[in-house]
Design a protein around this motif. Structure first.
Motif, PDB file in Angstrom:
ATOM      1  N   GLU A  90     -10.555  -1.983 -10.065  1.00 12.10           N
ATOM      2  CA  GLU A  90     -11.447  -0.797 -10.440  1.00 12.10           C
ATOM      3  C   GLU A  90     -11.114   0.237  -9.438  1.00 12.10           C
ATOM      4  O   GLU A  90     -10.946   0.203  -8.311  1.00 12.10           O
ATOM      5  N   THR A  91     -11.238   1.706  -9.852  1.00 15.44           N
ATOM      6  CA  THR A  91     -10.875   2.644  -9.179  1.00 15.44           C
ATOM      7  C   THR A  91     -12.214   3.752  -9.132  1.00 15.44           C
ATOM      8  O   THR A  91     -12.096   4.727  -8.446  1.00 15.44           O
ATOM      9  N   ASN A 103     -11.613  -1.345  -2.853  1.00 13.66           N
ATOM     10  CA  ASN A 103     -10.540  -2.231  -3.469  1.00 13.66           C
ATOM     11  C   ASN A 103      -9.160  -2.261  -2.517  1.00 13.66           C
ATOM     12  O   ASN A 103      -8.381  -3.283  -1.964  1.00 13.66           O
ATOM     13  N   TYR A 150      -8.327   8.658  -4.714  1.00 13.46           N
ATOM     14  CA  TYR A 150      -8.314   7.021  -4.326  1.00 13.46           C
ATOM     15  C   TYR A 150      -8.866   6.600  -2.885  1.00 13.46           C
ATOM     16  O   TYR A 150      -9.116   5.591  -2.787  1.00 13.46           O
ATOM     17  N   SER A 195     -12.190   2.505  -5.369  1.00  8.75           N
ATOM     18  CA  SER A 195     -10.763   2.444  -4.997  1.00  8.75           C
ATOM     19  C   SER A 195     -10.491   2.274  -3.513  1.00  8.75           C
ATOM     20  O   SER A 195      -9.488   1.516  -3.276  1.00  8.75           O
ATOM     21  N   THR A 215     -15.719   5.345  -2.276  1.00  8.86           N
ATOM     22  CA  THR A 215     -15.434   5.150  -3.688  1.00  8.86           C
ATOM     23  C   THR A 215     -14.894   3.629  -3.927  1.00  8.86           C
ATOM     24  O   THR A 215     -14.485   2.696  -2.888  1.00  8.86           O
TER      25      THR A 215
END
Length: 70
Positions: free
Chosen positions: A36-37, A55, A45, A52, A50
């Motif tokens: 998931e971004t 992650n 990114y 992203s 966020t």
């Protein structure tokens, strides 16, 4: 000896060596796991808060089991 330059699939081929981006990581045959971004664009990114960034940090820390998949 003649050198040839060929642009193929996003890679610059110089004789037998390839330079460039290579295969498409979104292609099924590439073997990547998509994470998931969020709703941001390509330049977002690493924006604070966020999905992203979270992650990517988890991947860097080796905590891949906590990464949310797309």
């Amino acid at each position: 000896m003649t050198r040839r330059l060929l642009l193929a699939g996003g890679a610059l081929l110089l004789g037998v060596a390839a330079l460039g981006f290579g295969g498409d990581p979104m292609a099924p045959g590439f073997g990547a796991r998509i994470f998931e971004t969020g709703s941001g664009g390509h330049s977002d990114y690493f924006a604070p808060g966020t999905a992203s960034l979270r992650n990517l940090a988890l991947i860097a820390l080796g905590r891949t089991g906590e990464v949310t998949r797309a």
